[in-house]
Design a protein around this motif. Structure first.
Motif, short mmCIF file in Angstrom:
data_model
loop_
_atom_site.label_atom_id
_atom_site.label_comp_id
_atom_site.label_asym_id
_atom_site.label_seq_id
_atom_site.Cartn_x
_atom_site.Cartn_y
_atom_site.Cartn_z
N CYS A 163 -0.64 -5.45 -2.09
CA CYS A 163 -0.82 -6.80 -2.64
C CYS A 163 -0.62 -6.80 -4.15
N GLY A 164 -1.17 -5.77 -4.82
CA GLY A 164 -1.09 -5.70 -6.27
C GLY A 164 0.34 -5.66 -6.76
N ALA A 167 -16.76 -6.57 -19.44
CA ALA A 167 -17.39 -5.45 -18.75
C ALA A 167 -17.84 -5.86 -17.36
N SER A 168 -17.68 -4.95 -16.41
CA SER A 168 -18.17 -5.24 -15.07
C SER A 168 -19.67 -4.97 -15.03
N LYS A 169 -20.34 -5.59 -14.05
CA LYS A 169 -21.78 -5.53 -14.02
C LYS A 169 -22.29 -4.09 -13.85
N GLY A 200 -4.76 -2.67 -2.10
CA GLY A 200 -4.57 -2.84 -3.54
C GLY A 200 -3.14 -2.57 -3.94
N ALA A 253 -13.99 -5.06 -15.84
CA ALA A 253 -13.70 -6.00 -14.76
C ALA A 253 -12.38 -6.69 -15.05
N LEU A 308 -8.79 0.07 0.97
CA LEU A 308 -8.74 -0.66 -0.30
C LEU A 308 -7.56 -0.19 -1.13
N ARG A 345 -6.19 1.17 -10.63
CA ARG A 345 -7.40 1.52 -11.36
C ARG A 345 -7.73 3.00 -11.15
N VAL A 373 -7.44 -14.15 -17.90
CA VAL A 373 -8.16 -12.91 -17.61
C VAL A 373 -7.40 -12.20 -16.50
N VAL A 374 -6.95 -10.99 -16.77
CA VAL A 374 -6.22 -10.24 -15.74
C VAL A 374 -6.92 -8.92 -15.47
N SER A 375 -6.73 -8.42 -14.27
CA SER A 375 -7.34 -7.12 -13.95
C SER A 375 -6.38 -6.26 -13.14
N LEU A 376 -6.67 -4.98 -13.11
CA LEU A 376 -5.87 -4.03 -12.35
C LEU A 376 -6.24 -4.10 -10.88
N ASP A 377 -5.33 -3.69 -10.00
CA ASP A 377 -5.71 -3.58 -8.59
C ASP A 377 -6.37 -2.23 -8.35
N TYR A 378 -6.94 -2.08 -7.17
CA TYR A 378 -7.73 -0.90 -6.83
C TYR A 378 -6.93 0.40 -7.00
#
Lengths: 162, 112
Positions: free
Chosen positions: A21-22, A129-131, A18, A138, A14, A75, A67-72
């Motif tokens: 690709c990221g 927030a992530s679950k 991450g 998230a 991962l 993070r 909505v944007v997020s960081l890659d693995y």
């Protein structure tokens, strides 16, 4: 033993996916942002209501959101940063990306409806927030909104804001 | 991109540009609380590995915000306004996995 190895292997996988690709996606995104920013450079966007720009013909509320997020990989690096403190560059570029993209979307909406300027622009950021909550967030949502205006043809063209 | 096909005028400035306010009707608001659904959450989870835009969430929030705005517009129409000025958006997370989208403004009657 095998369990531990496979879980480390998976995490490493991962991590690499991450990273590769990221960073590719980020480069591509920044390239497209710069291109679209150049294309829409003539549009007037300001975060106040300019005075004395002539009579307004029509106006409309326009928005842009992303909505944007960081890659693995990033993070985990950002997580390490939280231990040592200092600049968290991963989040800086993420927010920069999100805000610029959202502004561009708002501009695109204004342009689609035939407006040349957007006034009183506001930029708002909120985290989703992530679950599980174990990875913190998230994603980050950026919302940009403003009032697109069109001035009457009799007034001196587009407002000059510099 | 949010569709802005509302029957009344919306603006986040203190008046509708080019028009004058003739009557105030007070504050109107609309809100909606949304949770992500499992399919979208799963896809977003996958997308979280490579990062970048989470399209599923962007769309979800846009749809929900559109609904909040429609509710505000309906409220404004019910008090006899033909425009809402000084519109503000606010987002707050109620629980993990659910967020509230809130939009409010001042309902007014405008004339050219």
């Amino acid at each position: 033993m095998f369990d531990a190895l496979s879980s480390i292997g998976f995490t490493l996988f991962l991590f690499i996916v991450g990273y590769v690709c990221g960073s590719l996606a980020e480069k591509k995104h920044f390239k497209s942002i710069r291109k679209r920013e150049l294309q829409t450079r003539q549009m007037v966007v300001c975060n106040f209501v300019p005075e004395g720009q002539g009579a307004v013909d029509q106006s409309m509320l326009v928005t842009g959101s992303v909505v944007v997020s960081l890659d693995y990989f990033k993070r985990i690096l950002a997580g390490l940063r939280l231990i040592f403190g200092g600049r968290v560059k991963a989040f800086e570029t993420l927010l920069d990306r999100g805000r610029r993209e959202a502004v561009l979307r708002m501009k695109a909406q204004a342009r689609q409806h035939g407006y040349g300027s957007v006034i009183n622009v506001r930029i708002e950021t909120s985290t989703i927030a992530s679950k599980g909550g174990k990875n913190g967030t998230a994603g980050v949502e950026v919302l940009v909104f403003g009032t697109a205006v069109r001035y009457l043809a009799t007034s001196n063209q587009e407002p000059v804001v510099s | 991109m949010m569709k802005m096909d509302f029957p009344i005028e919306l603006s986040n400035t203190e008046n509708v540009p080019g028009k004058t306010i003739t009557e105030f009707h007070g504050i109107v608001s609309g809100s909606t609380v949304r949770a992500k659904h499992v399919g979208r959450d799963f896809m977003a989870g996958l997308k979280n590995i490579v990062g970048g835009e989470l399209k599923g969430y962007t769309e979800l929030l846009e749809e929900s915000r559109h609904e909040a705005v429609s509710r505000m517009v309906a409220q404004a129409q019910s008090v006899g306004a033909n425009a809402v000025v000084n519109v503000r958006f606010a987002t707050s997370s109620v629980a993990s996995g659910a967020s509230e989208l809130y939009v409010y403004g001042t309902a007014v009657t405008v004339q050219r």
